[in-house]
Design a protein around this motif. Structure first.
Motif, short mmCIF file in Angstrom:
data_model
loop_
_atom_site.label_atom_id
_atom_site.label_comp_id
_atom_site.label_asym_id
_atom_site.label_seq_id
_atom_site.Cartn_x
_atom_site.Cartn_y
_atom_site.Cartn_z
N ALA A 1 -40.53 -19.54 18.16
CA ALA A 1 -40.61 -20.27 19.16
C ALA A 1 -39.49 -21.24 19.56
O ALA A 1 -39.11 -21.46 20.57
N TYR A 2 -39.33 -22.02 18.39
CA TYR A 2 -38.18 -22.85 18.51
C TYR A 2 -36.89 -23.07 17.81
O TYR A 2 -36.01 -24.03 18.07
N ARG B 1 -42.26 -31.09 23.46
CA ARG B 1 -42.30 -29.57 23.65
C ARG B 1 -43.73 -29.12 23.34
O ARG B 1 -44.10 -28.99 22.23
N ARG C 1 -46.14 -25.88 23.09
CA ARG C 1 -46.41 -24.41 23.08
C ARG C 1 -47.76 -24.27 22.44
O ARG C 1 -48.26 -24.83 21.34
N SER C 2 -48.36 -23.10 22.74
CA SER C 2 -49.53 -22.61 22.26
C SER C 2 -49.79 -20.99 22.15
O SER C 2 -49.12 -20.17 22.58
N GLN D 1 -48.64 -21.12 29.48
CA GLN D 1 -47.89 -22.06 29.96
C GLN D 1 -47.34 -23.15 28.66
O GLN D 1 -47.93 -23.20 27.66
N THR D 2 -46.10 -23.41 29.11
CA THR D 2 -45.33 -24.45 28.24
C THR D 2 -45.17 -25.66 28.90
O THR D 2 -45.15 -25.58 30.06
N GLU E 1 -42.71 -29.51 29.03
CA GLU E 1 -41.66 -30.08 28.43
C GLU E 1 -41.83 -31.75 28.97
O GLU E 1 -41.71 -31.76 30.21
N CYS F 1 -51.96 -29.30 28.02
CA CYS F 1 -51.34 -30.25 27.14
C CYS F 1 -51.79 -31.59 27.13
O CYS F 1 -51.81 -32.42 26.45
N ASN G 1 -41.33 -30.95 18.81
CA ASN G 1 -41.72 -29.63 19.30
C ASN G 1 -42.82 -29.28 18.61
O ASN G 1 -43.27 -29.45 17.43
N LEU H 1 -46.36 -26.72 18.06
CA LEU H 1 -47.23 -25.36 18.56
C LEU H 1 -48.46 -25.34 17.96
O LEU H 1 -49.09 -25.94 17.00
#
Ligand code: GLA
Length: 391
Positions: free
Chosen positions: A13-14, A64, A66-67, A72-73, A75, A90, A112, A114
């Motif tokens: 992801a990152y 940031r 993420r899941s 959806q993400t 920032e 989030c 970041n 996750l």
């Protein structure tokens, strides 16, 4: 998912390695429902499923999100932390970070993040509390807001999660879910006084009996509206009772007090809600005592009585939960069965003798499908530990 797979997912992801990893569990409540925000007692356990969080600092002054469960993400710049619109997932994390900052923590870097969760979605097993508590655990550390006393620290994590739920999700919940996620202990339930936050870990060692969770997969969910209505109705009852018998919380009333004060509640809905709370607080105390004395049959009867009161007086069960509980009550070898959590949809929790489990699944599953057209899912609960750092 193994921790290795999660680390790999983070790198994908990152493009960098995760620095730390944490886990916080979901919960199932055995008895004591809708008592927490009324100053009463609850009796939940942490489960072995929950939420994982992997984090690494970034150089960009940005959070940031993420899941692995959600497309959806997000920032969010460090100087723009506030509730995000459209029920953004989030919010459950962002709110915790905001609250830690307001309590004195210092956020000096971007991160970041996750997330991964394996609590069945919409099951009422506190996936959101798990996400809050795992975030609170990670960011109290990153933001230098760790209390030295472990017990007090875990309680603080629960309070941060609850405040996040109030401010970022708009649900005026009690503290049960976050507390169970923070203070859980393997093979124990938590007997928690939600007024003083004093608690006791009580062993749940049931010889030949399992705690079975059954998921309605109902399209109905506990929404913040119906929940906050119940909170308000209880306040109305407290106000009306206080004219003749001053109280802060409904849970202060014993069943004997109730007979004296019930006449002072003029609002009929508020009266039903209060009757549930007073009865449920007494049932919870009796159930914990019964468990300690090995009187599991009595514990089961009280669970069933709890469901009936939540159905008739608190009116938070609905056709799916009622169909599951009513089918369960008919099976020989079921000691008790009730809805667990906020209600409307979600899950029931049942105590089932080992030899009856197959019959339980077959009969309850078939009856449920006949009545509702839906398929139920069954999980034998594994009672696990509270929030922890894994890496
Ligand atoms: C939800 C809330 C808890 C509690 C239960 C009902 O799970 O988050 O605080 O009120 O409902 O017992």
């Amino acid at each position: 998912m193994t921790t290795n797979e999660l680390e790999l997912a983070f790198e994908q992801a990152y493009g960098c390695k995760a620095e730390k990893m944490y886990f916080a569990p979901g919960r199932v409540n055995l008895i004591g429902e809708h008592t927490d925000y009324n100053g009463g007692c609850v009796f939940p356990c942490a489960l072995s499923f929950g939420a994982w969080l992997l984090i690494a600092k970034n150089e960009d002054k940005e959070l940031r999100f993420r899941s692995l469960n959600m497309p959806q993400t997000y920032e969010i710049p460090l100087d723009a932390i506030k509730p995000q619109p459209d029920r953004a997932w989030c919010n459950y994390a962002l709110g915790c970070i905001d609250i830690i900052a307001r309590r004195g923590g210092k956020l000096t870097s971007g991160y970041n993040l996750l997330y991964y969760g394996n609590v069945p979605a919409g099951a009422g097993l506190s996936s959101s509390a798990a996400m809050e508590v795992v975030t609170a655990r990670a960011f109290t550390e990153e933001m230098n807001y760790v209390l030295h006393d472990d017990k007090a620290y875990r309680t603080e994590l629960a309070k941060i999660g609850q405040a996040c739920e109030h401010e970022y999700a708009g649900v005026m919940c009690g503290i049960m879910d976050q507390f169970a996620s923070a203070q859980g202990k393997k093979d124990h339930a938590i007997y928690l006084n939600c007024d003083t936050l004093e608690f006791e870990h009580v062993p749940v060692k049931l010889e030949g009996i399992k705690v079975v969770i059954t998921n309605t997969h109902s399209p109905h969910h506990l929404d913040s509206g119906a929940y906050n209505d119940r909170v308000r109705q209880c306040h109305t009852a407290v106000e009306q009772i206080s004219k003749v018998h001053p109280i802060k919380f409904l849970a202060e009333l014993t069943p004997d007090d109730w007979k004296e004060v019930e006449g002072s509640i003029t609002d009929p809905i508020a009266k039903k809600r209060a009757r549930h709370v007073v009865g449920e607080v007494a049932r919870t105390a009796e159930a914990v005592e019964a468990l300690k004395q090995g009187k599991i049959e009595r514990f089961g009867e009280l669970m069933t009585a709890s469901h009936v009161s939540l159905r008739d007086d608190y009116e938070v069960t609905g056709p799916e939960l009622d169909a599951l509980a009513e089918a369960a009550w008919q099976v020989t070898g079921v000691l008790g069965s009730r809805m667990t959590g906020g209600g409307f949809g979600g899950c029931t929790v049942s105590l089932v003798r080992d030899e009856a489990i197959d019959q339980f699944k077959a009969f309850v599953g078939a009856e449920y499908e006949k009545k509702t057209g839906l398929k139920a899912d069954f999980y034998v609960a594994e009672i696990g530990d509270g929030v922890m750092r894994l890496l």
